[in-house]
Design an enzyme around this catalytic site. Sequence first.
Site, PDB file in Angstrom:
ATOM      1  N   HIS A 271       0.816  -1.214   0.000  1.00  0.00           N
ATOM      2  CA  HIS A 271       0.000   0.000   0.000  1.00  0.00           C
ATOM      3  C   HIS A 271       0.847   1.259   0.000  1.00  0.00           C
ATOM      4  O   HIS A 271       0.523   2.232  -0.680  1.00  0.00           O
ATOM      5  CB  HIS A 271      -0.935   0.028   1.216  1.00  0.00           C
ATOM      6  CG  HIS A 271      -1.556   1.376   1.428  1.00  0.00           C
ATOM      7  ND1 HIS A 271      -2.400   1.924   0.494  1.00  0.00           N
ATOM      8  CD2 HIS A 271      -1.425   2.300   2.399  1.00  0.00           C
ATOM      9  CE1 HIS A 271      -2.779   3.131   0.907  1.00  0.00           C
ATOM     10  NE2 HIS A 271      -2.193   3.381   2.061  1.00  0.00           N
ATOM     11  N   CYS A 272       1.935   1.288   0.747  1.00  0.00           N
ATOM     12  CA  CYS A 272       2.608   2.572   1.026  1.00  0.00           C
ATOM     13  C   CYS A 272       3.707   2.958   0.048  1.00  0.00           C
ATOM     14  O   CYS A 272       3.685   4.051  -0.507  1.00  0.00           O
ATOM     15  CB  CYS A 272       3.176   2.551   2.443  1.00  0.00           C
ATOM     16  SG  CYS A 272       1.905   2.614   3.722  1.00  0.00           S
TER      17      CYS A 272
END
Length: 435
Positions: A271-272
């Site tokens: 996600h990041c």
Amino acid sequence: MNSIKEKLLSKTATLGVVGLGYVGLPLAVEKAKAGFKTIGFDVQEAKVEMVNLGKNYIGDVVNEDLEEIVKSGLLSATTDFSQVASADCVAICVPTPLDLHQQPDISYVKSSAESIVPYMHEDMLIVLESTTYPGTTEELLKPILEKSGLKCGQDFYLAFSPERVDPGNLIYKTKNTPKVVGGITPKCTDVAAALYEAILEAPIHRVSSPAIAEMEKILENTYRNVNIGLVNELAILCNKMGINFWEVVDAAKSKPYGFQAFYPGPGLGGHCIPLDPYYLSWKAREYGFHTSMIESSMMVNDRMPEYCAERSSKILNRFNKAMNGSKILVLGVAYKQDIDDYRESPAIRVIKELEKEGAEVIYFDPFVTEYKEHGEVRKGEHELTVELIESADLVIITTAHSTVDYEFVQKYAKAIFDTKNAMKHIESRENIELL
């Protein structure tokens, strides 16, 4: 009436977590394990039902822990946000993806805050943990929450504390990972720090504002993005020069100071790390500033799946095979080894690039038996057999799962494109090509 800090110290506070995904569920479990009555909120009824049955769906949560705290009554889940009224602290742990135009989509944060507002009360703490651009907590969240009629820093407390979740990490989990906390006011920071001090077995690092904490999180992941972009670009150059870049990195990391090893691959996942630089570059444009180094690394990393498809085509050409009509076996669709998380996985983009050129692509992943993209479910092969490997014109390793027998793969594969150096210990290398 006891203050919120007194409730946290005595563990009589009721804690809430909005969003029961990879960040929210482990956090809710740790809160409950610390002895706090904890309520998890999610809009997905399936997740709520599984939590209330004590059934785990997140790799970093211990099944027995979840079952025990649910049975004890310390953890429950609901889709009913009116139960926020009974919570003293609420953490927002919802997704912050990019939209179709690669711009921050903070709609989940916004809707979560709006769902909380009708049930807010005095002496309440709200903490945003979702990764976002600097300014979100103060510019977006604070005005929404103050629609409750309560004043931030006086009637309720608001802070940003970035999640630090590394799925599959065997050493650092939610419980023992240091936490950064930045509140709107010093009292907000103090209350938020007290919350995490009561839950975690890790240092709490206080900063002077939410914007510092928001930028700190972006720095962590942009640091990785830029360095991975560097090694990906050098890997492409070294391939042209006939140099084994993996050996170059191993040699460089023998230096005991001033160097940290990063490795190339088919792209960035999770996600990041692939997304945070977009948040920063988007926000920077508001100030007329272009993050040129960061944007360059993003371009390199974004192009890696396409580059891997091009390299695959060249390997097939050496066997007098065109990409169009070739059968390709992809090993691994998770974004990193030994986990079932395929968010933003570069392997999925590699598959799409191969199929664009007419290849017949199948995949095997011991952790991801199927994945969903744009509403469509794609199923993997159930078993890595001799027949399956021999049937492929090319095997591409896109995730280095430790449970895969790579000697077995090497023995029966016609050709292998190893983008993760998963076969580094195999001596017989005549059918292996490295990224």
